[in-house]
Design a protein around this motif. Structure first.
Motif, PDB file in Angstrom:
ATOM      1  N   ILE A  31      24.084 -32.845 -44.342  1.00  0.00           N
ATOM      2  CA  ILE A  31      24.391 -33.760 -45.444  1.00  0.00           C
ATOM      3  C   ILE A  31      25.867 -34.156 -45.460  1.00  0.00           C
ATOM      4  CG2 ILE A  31      24.832 -31.909 -47.107  1.00  0.00           C
ATOM      5  CD1 ILE A  31      23.580 -33.694 -49.257  1.00  0.00           C
ATOM      6  N   ASP A  42      27.689 -34.873 -42.876  1.00  0.00           N
ATOM      7  CA  ASP A  42      27.824 -36.024 -41.980  1.00  0.00           C
ATOM      8  C   ASP A  42      27.364 -37.312 -42.664  1.00  0.00           C
ATOM      9  OD1 ASP A  42      28.735 -34.363 -39.945  1.00  0.00           O
ATOM     10  OD2 ASP A  42      26.712 -33.976 -39.197  1.00  0.00           O
ATOM     11  N   ILE A  43      26.302 -37.210 -43.468  1.00  0.00           N
ATOM     12  CA  ILE A  43      25.809 -38.388 -44.191  1.00  0.00           C
ATOM     13  C   ILE A  43      26.812 -38.824 -45.251  1.00  0.00           C
ATOM     14  CG2 ILE A  43      23.952 -39.270 -45.648  1.00  0.00           C
ATOM     15  CD1 ILE A  43      22.079 -37.269 -44.260  1.00  0.00           C
ATOM     16  N   CYS A  44      27.362 -37.845 -45.966  1.00  0.00           N
ATOM     17  CA  CYS A  44      28.275 -38.157 -47.071  1.00  0.00           C
ATOM     18  C   CYS A  44      29.623 -38.696 -46.579  1.00  0.00           C
ATOM     19  CB  CYS A  44      28.490 -36.929 -47.937  1.00  0.00           C
ATOM     20  SG  CYS A  44      27.042 -36.495 -48.937  1.00  0.00           S
ATOM     21  N   ALA A  54      24.264 -43.938 -47.108  1.00  0.00           N
ATOM     22  CA  ALA A  54      23.302 -42.886 -46.799  1.00  0.00           C
ATOM     23  C   ALA A  54      22.323 -43.342 -45.730  1.00  0.00           C
ATOM     24  CB  ALA A  54      22.558 -42.473 -48.073  1.00  0.00           C
ATOM     25  N   TRP A  55      21.894 -44.607 -45.797  1.00  0.00           N
ATOM     26  CA  TRP A  55      20.974 -45.130 -44.783  1.00  0.00           C
ATOM     27  C   TRP A  55      21.639 -45.106 -43.407  1.00  0.00           C
ATOM     28  CZ3 TRP A  55      20.976 -49.464 -41.540  1.00  0.00           C
ATOM     29  CH2 TRP A  55      19.752 -49.739 -40.916  1.00  0.00           C
ATOM     30  N   GLY A 106      24.147 -43.161 -42.546  1.00  0.00           N
ATOM     31  CA  GLY A 106      24.329 -41.757 -42.179  1.00  0.00           C
ATOM     32  C   GLY A 106      23.042 -41.118 -41.719  1.00  0.00           C
ATOM     33  N   CYS A 107      21.933 -41.483 -42.340  1.00  0.00           N
ATOM     34  CA  CYS A 107      20.643 -40.944 -41.931  1.00  0.00           C
ATOM     35  C   CYS A 107      20.248 -41.449 -40.543  1.00  0.00           C
ATOM     36  CB  CYS A 107      19.567 -41.304 -42.958  1.00  0.00           C
ATOM     37  SG  CYS A 107      19.692 -40.369 -44.504  1.00  0.00           S
ATOM     38  N   THR A 143      22.352 -39.337 -38.144  1.00  0.00           N
ATOM     39  CA  THR A 143      21.986 -37.927 -38.001  1.00  0.00           C
ATOM     40  C   THR A 143      20.517 -37.715 -37.680  1.00  0.00           C
ATOM     41  OG1 THR A 143      21.584 -37.784 -40.389  1.00  0.00           O
ATOM     42  CG2 THR A 143      23.805 -37.237 -39.613  1.00  0.00           C
ATOM     43  N   PHE A 180      15.562 -41.115 -44.448  1.00  0.00           N
ATOM     44  CA  PHE A 180      16.313 -41.580 -45.614  1.00  0.00           C
ATOM     45  C   PHE A 180      15.666 -41.146 -46.918  1.00  0.00           C
ATOM     46  CE2 PHE A 180      16.782 -44.797 -48.970  1.00  0.00           C
ATOM     47  CZ  PHE A 180      18.155 -44.726 -49.184  1.00  0.00           C
ATOM     48  N   PHE A 214      16.250 -37.524 -47.776  1.00  0.00           N
ATOM     49  CA  PHE A 214      17.615 -37.349 -48.293  1.00  0.00           C
ATOM     50  C   PHE A 214      17.701 -37.815 -49.747  1.00  0.00           C
ATOM     51  CE2 PHE A 214      21.623 -39.457 -49.298  1.00  0.00           C
ATOM     52  CZ  PHE A 214      22.520 -38.413 -49.166  1.00  0.00           C
TER      53      PHE A 214
END
Length: 334
Positions: A63, A65-67, A122-123, A125-126, A129, A133, A136
Protein backbone atom coordinates in the motif's frame (compact mmCIF):
# COMPACT_ATOMS: atom_id res chain seq x y z
CA UNK A 1 -33.90 33.66 21.18
CA UNK A 2 -30.14 33.15 20.89
CA UNK A 3 -28.28 32.79 24.15
CA UNK A 4 -24.99 34.54 24.81
CA UNK A 5 -21.92 32.73 26.08
CA UNK A 6 -22.49 34.29 29.52
CA UNK A 7 -26.01 32.90 29.91
CA UNK A 8 -25.79 29.38 28.53
CA UNK A 9 -25.28 26.47 30.88
CA UNK A 10 -22.75 24.85 28.58
CA UNK A 11 -21.05 25.42 25.25
CA UNK A 12 -18.03 24.29 23.26
CA UNK A 13 -15.15 26.77 23.55
CA UNK A 14 -12.87 27.33 20.59
CA UNK A 15 -9.24 26.35 21.26
CA UNK A 16 -6.97 29.27 22.19
CA UNK A 17 -4.25 28.16 19.72
CA UNK A 18 -4.21 26.36 16.37
CA UNK A 19 -0.53 25.70 15.87
CA UNK A 20 2.67 24.56 17.53
CA UNK A 21 5.14 27.45 17.39
CA UNK A 22 8.84 27.12 18.15
CA UNK A 23 12.22 28.19 16.82
CA UNK A 24 15.32 26.35 15.66
CA UNK A 25 18.57 28.33 15.48
CA UNK A 26 16.60 31.52 15.67
CA UNK A 27 14.26 30.56 12.84
CA UNK A 28 10.58 30.65 13.77
CA UNK A 29 8.57 27.58 12.81
CA UNK A 30 4.81 27.17 13.00
CA UNK A 31 3.19 23.76 12.56
CA UNK A 32 -0.58 23.87 12.16
CA UNK A 33 -2.57 21.34 14.15
CA UNK A 34 -4.79 20.92 11.07
CA UNK A 35 -1.81 19.60 9.11
CA UNK A 36 -0.85 17.28 11.97
CA UNK A 37 -4.35 15.79 12.12
CA UNK A 38 -4.36 15.21 8.35
CA UNK A 39 -0.96 13.50 8.51
CA UNK A 40 -2.10 11.39 11.47
CA UNK A 41 -5.19 10.35 9.54
CA UNK A 42 -3.11 9.33 6.52
CA UNK A 43 -0.74 7.28 8.71
CA UNK A 44 -3.60 5.46 10.45
CA UNK A 45 -5.36 4.78 7.14
CA UNK A 46 -2.17 3.34 5.63
CA UNK A 47 -1.41 1.12 8.63
CA UNK A 48 -4.92 -0.29 8.96
CA UNK A 49 -5.42 -0.73 5.21
CA UNK A 50 -2.11 -2.56 5.03
CA UNK A 51 -3.41 -4.95 7.68
CA UNK A 52 -6.55 -5.64 5.65
CA UNK A 53 -4.71 -6.08 2.34
CA UNK A 54 -2.13 -8.39 3.92
CA UNK A 55 -4.90 -10.60 5.29
CA UNK A 56 -6.32 -10.79 1.79
CA UNK A 57 -3.06 -12.05 0.37
CA UNK A 58 -1.27 -8.90 -0.76
CA UNK A 59 2.42 -8.35 -0.12
CA UNK A 60 2.92 -6.50 3.19
CA UNK A 61 3.22 -2.72 2.81
CA UNK A 62 2.48 -2.75 -0.92
CA UNK A 63 0.00 0.00 0.00
CA UNK A 64 2.94 2.35 0.57
CA UNK A 65 3.87 2.05 -3.12
CA UNK A 66 0.28 2.90 -4.06
CA UNK A 67 0.11 5.85 -1.68
CA UNK A 68 3.34 7.33 -3.04
CA UNK A 69 1.25 8.22 -6.11
CA UNK A 70 -2.21 8.55 -4.58
CA UNK A 71 -1.48 10.95 -1.70
CA UNK A 72 0.29 13.71 -3.70
CA UNK A 73 -2.38 13.59 -6.40
CA UNK A 74 -5.09 13.71 -3.73
CA UNK A 75 -3.61 16.87 -2.21
CA UNK A 76 -3.14 18.57 -5.59
CA UNK A 77 -6.66 17.75 -6.77
CA UNK A 78 -8.12 18.73 -3.40
CA UNK A 79 -6.72 22.22 -3.90
CA UNK A 80 -7.77 22.42 -7.55
CA UNK A 81 -11.30 21.28 -6.70
CA UNK A 82 -11.59 23.86 -3.91
CA UNK A 83 -10.43 26.67 -6.19
CA UNK A 84 -12.82 25.66 -8.98
CA UNK A 85 -15.81 25.39 -6.62
CA UNK A 86 -14.91 28.75 -5.03
CA UNK A 87 -13.86 30.40 -8.26
CA UNK A 88 -15.13 33.88 -7.39
CA UNK A 89 -12.97 33.96 -4.26
CA UNK A 90 -9.74 33.59 -6.21
CA UNK A 91 -10.54 35.24 -9.54
CA UNK A 92 -13.28 37.70 -8.59
CA UNK A 93 -12.98 41.47 -8.94
CA UNK A 94 -12.13 41.91 -5.25
CA UNK A 95 -9.15 39.55 -5.41
CA UNK A 96 -5.90 41.51 -5.76
CA UNK A 97 -3.43 38.64 -5.33
CA UNK A 98 -2.96 36.80 -8.66
CA UNK A 99 -1.31 33.89 -6.84
CA UNK A 100 -3.95 33.43 -4.13
CA UNK A 101 -5.19 30.26 -5.84
CA UNK A 102 -1.82 28.58 -5.30
CA UNK A 103 -1.38 29.42 -1.60
CA UNK A 104 -2.62 26.16 -0.15
CA UNK A 105 -0.89 26.93 3.16
CA UNK A 106 -3.49 29.64 3.74
CA UNK A 107 -6.21 26.99 3.72
CA UNK A 108 -8.64 25.62 1.21
CA UNK A 109 -8.79 21.95 0.22
CA UNK A 110 -11.84 19.88 -0.75
CA UNK A 111 -12.41 16.25 0.21
CA UNK A 112 -14.16 15.46 -3.06
CA UNK A 113 -11.17 16.76 -4.99
CA UNK A 114 -8.99 14.56 -2.78
CA UNK A 115 -11.20 11.58 -3.62
CA UNK A 116 -10.89 12.24 -7.36
CA UNK A 117 -7.12 12.74 -7.25
CA UNK A 118 -6.64 9.89 -4.79
CA UNK A 119 -8.70 7.53 -6.98
CA UNK A 120 -6.63 8.40 -10.06
CA UNK A 121 -3.40 7.97 -8.12
CA UNK A 122 -4.61 4.72 -6.54
CA UNK A 123 -5.58 3.34 -9.96
CA UNK A 124 -2.12 4.17 -11.30
CA UNK A 125 -0.49 2.72 -8.18
CA UNK A 126 -2.55 -0.44 -8.45
CA UNK A 127 -1.53 -0.85 -12.10
CA UNK A 128 2.08 -0.41 -11.03
CA UNK A 129 1.95 -2.91 -8.14
CA UNK A 130 -0.51 -5.37 -9.67
CA UNK A 131 -3.08 -4.91 -6.89
CA UNK A 132 -6.73 -5.04 -7.90
CA UNK A 133 -8.11 -1.48 -7.64
CA UNK A 134 -11.46 -2.43 -6.09
CA UNK A 135 -9.76 -4.58 -3.45
CA UNK A 136 -7.63 -1.58 -2.49
CA UNK A 137 -10.68 0.72 -2.44
CA UNK A 138 -12.64 -1.61 -0.17
CA UNK A 139 -9.67 -2.04 2.17
CA UNK A 140 -9.12 1.68 2.66
CA UNK A 141 -12.77 2.83 2.76
CA UNK A 142 -13.41 2.57 6.55
CA UNK A 143 -10.10 4.20 7.38
CA UNK A 144 -10.68 7.13 5.04
CA UNK A 145 -13.75 7.93 7.13
CA UNK A 146 -11.63 7.82 10.27
CA UNK A 147 -9.00 10.05 8.65
CA UNK A 148 -11.71 12.52 7.65
CA UNK A 149 -12.99 12.58 11.24
CA UNK A 150 -9.50 13.49 12.43
CA UNK A 151 -9.29 16.18 9.77
CA UNK A 152 -12.43 17.81 11.16
CA UNK A 153 -10.63 18.21 14.48
CA UNK A 154 -8.22 20.41 12.55
CA UNK A 155 -11.16 22.59 11.45
CA UNK A 156 -12.12 22.92 15.11
CA UNK A 157 -8.66 24.21 16.02
CA UNK A 158 -8.83 26.60 13.07
CA UNK A 159 -12.17 28.05 14.28
CA UNK A 160 -13.70 27.45 10.85
CA UNK A 161 -16.52 25.76 8.93
CA UNK A 162 -19.11 26.21 11.67
CA UNK A 163 -22.86 26.29 11.12
CA UNK A 164 -25.89 28.46 11.74
CA UNK A 165 -26.43 30.31 15.03
CA UNK A 166 -27.99 28.15 17.73
CA UNK A 167 -29.12 28.22 21.34
CA UNK A 168 -28.34 24.53 21.86
CA UNK A 169 -26.18 23.82 24.95
CA UNK A 170 -23.42 22.39 22.74
CA UNK A 171 -23.18 25.52 20.62
CA UNK A 172 -19.71 26.51 19.47
CA UNK A 173 -18.10 29.70 20.74
CA UNK A 174 -16.53 31.81 18.00
CA UNK A 175 -14.63 35.05 18.59
CA UNK A 176 -16.21 38.22 17.26
CA UNK A 177 -13.10 39.20 15.28
CA UNK A 178 -13.12 35.94 13.32
CA UNK A 179 -13.45 36.91 9.61
CA UNK A 180 -16.14 34.22 9.25
CA UNK A 181 -18.26 35.67 12.08
CA UNK A 182 -21.49 36.86 10.41
CA UNK A 183 -22.04 40.60 10.44
CA UNK A 184 -24.92 41.84 12.54
CA UNK A 185 -24.77 39.11 15.19
CA UNK A 186 -23.98 39.91 18.82
CA UNK A 187 -20.73 38.88 20.43
CA UNK A 188 -21.26 35.63 22.33
CA UNK A 189 -23.56 34.14 19.70
CA UNK A 190 -23.13 30.38 19.52
CA UNK A 191 -22.99 28.35 16.32
CA UNK A 192 -23.72 24.81 15.20
CA UNK A 193 -20.52 22.72 15.66
CA UNK A 194 -20.72 21.08 12.23
CA UNK A 195 -17.22 19.69 12.72
CA UNK A 196 -18.54 17.68 15.69
CA UNK A 197 -21.57 16.41 13.80
CA UNK A 198 -19.36 15.18 10.97
CA UNK A 199 -16.89 13.53 13.37
CA UNK A 200 -19.71 11.59 15.05
CA UNK A 201 -21.24 10.65 11.68
CA UNK A 202 -17.90 9.46 10.32
CA UNK A 203 -17.03 7.39 13.39
CA UNK A 204 -20.44 5.67 13.22
CA UNK A 205 -19.70 5.06 9.54
CA UNK A 206 -16.37 3.41 10.39
CA UNK A 207 -18.16 0.94 12.68
CA UNK A 208 -20.82 0.29 10.04
CA UNK A 209 -18.29 -0.35 7.26
CA UNK A 210 -16.20 -2.68 9.41
CA UNK A 211 -19.34 -4.63 10.33
CA UNK A 212 -20.50 -4.86 6.72
CA UNK A 213 -17.04 -5.93 5.60
CA UNK A 214 -17.04 -8.85 8.04
CA UNK A 215 -20.64 -9.97 7.85
CA UNK A 216 -21.51 -9.48 4.18
CA UNK A 217 -19.82 -10.05 0.84
CA UNK A 218 -19.05 -6.37 0.26
CA UNK A 219 -16.25 -6.80 -2.28
CA UNK A 220 -15.52 -5.54 -5.80
CA UNK A 221 -15.91 -1.93 -4.65
CA UNK A 222 -19.25 -2.35 -2.92
CA UNK A 223 -17.83 -1.41 0.50
CA UNK A 224 -16.27 1.68 -1.06
CA UNK A 225 -19.67 2.48 -2.58
CA UNK A 226 -21.27 2.35 0.88
CA UNK A 227 -18.54 4.70 2.10
CA UNK A 228 -19.40 7.19 -0.67
CA UNK A 229 -23.11 7.02 0.09
CA UNK A 230 -22.71 7.27 3.87
CA UNK A 231 -20.21 10.13 3.89
CA UNK A 232 -21.97 12.08 1.14
CA UNK A 233 -25.43 11.73 2.72
CA UNK A 234 -24.13 13.22 5.94
CA UNK A 235 -22.20 15.89 4.09
CA UNK A 236 -25.40 17.07 2.36
CA UNK A 237 -26.88 17.82 5.79
CA UNK A 238 -23.81 19.39 7.43
CA UNK A 239 -22.99 21.44 4.35
CA UNK A 240 -26.54 22.79 4.23
CA UNK A 241 -26.24 24.38 7.69
CA UNK A 242 -22.70 25.74 7.28
CA UNK A 243 -22.38 29.51 6.87
CA UNK A 244 -18.84 29.87 5.54
CA UNK A 245 -18.71 31.54 2.10
CA UNK A 246 -19.39 29.33 -0.90
CA UNK A 247 -20.35 29.68 -4.53
CA UNK A 248 -24.01 28.86 -5.18
CA UNK A 249 -25.34 26.87 -8.13
CA UNK A 250 -29.11 26.61 -8.62
CA UNK A 251 -29.67 27.57 -5.00
CA UNK A 252 -27.29 24.99 -3.51
CA UNK A 253 -23.73 25.31 -2.25
CA UNK A 254 -21.17 23.74 -4.58
CA UNK A 255 -20.19 21.18 -1.95
CA UNK A 256 -23.82 20.10 -1.59
CA UNK A 257 -23.84 19.32 -5.31
CA UNK A 258 -20.57 17.42 -4.86
CA UNK A 259 -22.13 15.37 -2.06
CA UNK A 260 -25.21 14.63 -4.17
CA UNK A 261 -22.97 13.34 -6.95
CA UNK A 262 -21.12 11.27 -4.35
CA UNK A 263 -24.35 9.52 -3.35
CA UNK A 264 -25.29 8.91 -7.00
CA UNK A 265 -21.86 7.48 -7.86
CA UNK A 266 -21.99 5.20 -4.81
CA UNK A 267 -25.39 3.85 -5.85
CA UNK A 268 -24.16 3.27 -9.42
CA UNK A 269 -21.14 1.30 -8.15
CA UNK A 270 -23.41 -0.86 -5.98
CA UNK A 271 -25.68 -1.62 -8.92
CA UNK A 272 -22.94 -2.23 -11.50
CA UNK A 273 -20.80 -4.39 -9.23
CA UNK A 274 -23.70 -6.70 -8.39
CA UNK A 275 -22.55 -8.76 -11.35
CA UNK A 276 -19.70 -10.00 -9.13
CA UNK A 277 -21.95 -11.25 -6.31
CA UNK A 278 -20.67 -14.58 -5.03
CA UNK A 279 -17.23 -14.12 -6.55
CA UNK A 280 -14.23 -13.72 -4.25
CA UNK A 281 -11.53 -11.60 -5.90
CA UNK A 282 -7.84 -12.15 -5.49
CA UNK A 283 -6.07 -8.99 -4.32
CA UNK A 284 -3.92 -9.17 -7.44
CA UNK A 285 -5.02 -8.41 -10.98
CA UNK A 286 -3.51 -11.63 -12.29
CA UNK A 287 -5.39 -13.78 -9.78
CA UNK A 288 -2.48 -14.76 -7.56
CA UNK A 289 -2.62 -14.38 -3.78
CA UNK A 290 -4.83 -15.75 -1.10
CA UNK A 291 -8.58 -15.85 -0.67
CA UNK A 292 -10.23 -12.52 0.11
CA UNK A 293 -11.60 -12.11 3.62
CA UNK A 294 -15.41 -12.09 3.49
CA UNK A 295 -16.46 -13.36 6.92
CA UNK A 296 -15.32 -13.54 10.52
CA UNK A 297 -15.87 -17.29 10.21
CA UNK A 298 -12.88 -17.74 7.90
CA UNK A 299 -10.31 -20.18 9.23
CA UNK A 300 -6.50 -20.05 8.89
CA UNK A 301 -6.72 -22.69 6.17
CA UNK A 302 -8.64 -20.19 4.03
CA UNK A 303 -5.50 -18.08 3.71
CA UNK A 304 -3.27 -20.69 2.08
CA UNK A 305 -1.43 -19.04 -0.82
CA UNK A 306 -2.86 -20.78 -3.87
CA UNK A 307 -0.09 -19.38 -6.03
CA UNK A 308 2.44 -21.79 -4.43
CA UNK A 309 2.78 -25.31 -5.87
CA UNK A 310 1.44 -28.14 -3.74
CA UNK A 311 3.90 -30.12 -1.70
CA UNK A 312 5.21 -33.43 -3.12
CA UNK A 313 7.28 -36.28 -1.79
CA UNK A 314 10.99 -35.90 -2.45
CA UNK A 315 12.50 -37.72 -5.37
CA UNK A 316 14.32 -40.27 -3.25
CA UNK A 317 11.21 -41.35 -1.31
CA UNK A 318 9.15 -41.48 -4.49
CA UNK A 319 11.76 -43.58 -6.26
CA UNK A 320 11.97 -46.00 -3.36
CA UNK A 321 8.21 -46.33 -3.15
CA UNK A 322 7.69 -46.93 -6.85
CA UNK A 323 10.40 -49.61 -6.93
CA UNK A 324 8.69 -51.70 -4.27
CA UNK A 325 7.44 -54.93 -5.78
CA UNK A 326 3.72 -55.05 -6.32
CA UNK A 327 3.25 -51.69 -4.67
CA UNK A 328 2.34 -49.83 -7.89
CA UNK A 329 2.70 -46.11 -7.98
CA UNK A 330 2.30 -43.97 -4.89
CA UNK A 331 0.34 -40.70 -5.42
CA UNK A 332 1.99 -37.44 -4.41
CA UNK A 333 0.43 -35.13 -1.84
CA UNK A 334 -2.54 -33.30 -3.34
Amino acid sequence: MLLSASTVLASIPSPPINSWDFSIFGVGISIKFYALFIILGIIIAVIMSNRTLTKRGAEPWVIVDICLIAVPLAIICARIFHVLTHYSFYFGPEQTDPWAWAKIWEGGIAIYGALIGGAIGAWLGCKWTGIRFWTFADAIAPWMLLAQALGRLGNYFNHELFGLPTDLPWGLEIEKDNPAFPAGLAEGTLFQPTFLYEIIWNVIGVVLLLWLGRKLSMQWGRLFAVYLIWYSAGRIVWESIRIDPSDIILGLRTNVWSAIFGVVIGIVILIVQRRHLGQEPSPYQDGRGRKDVVSSQDTPEDFVDLSEPTATLDDESTSAATSTAGAGSVPTAG
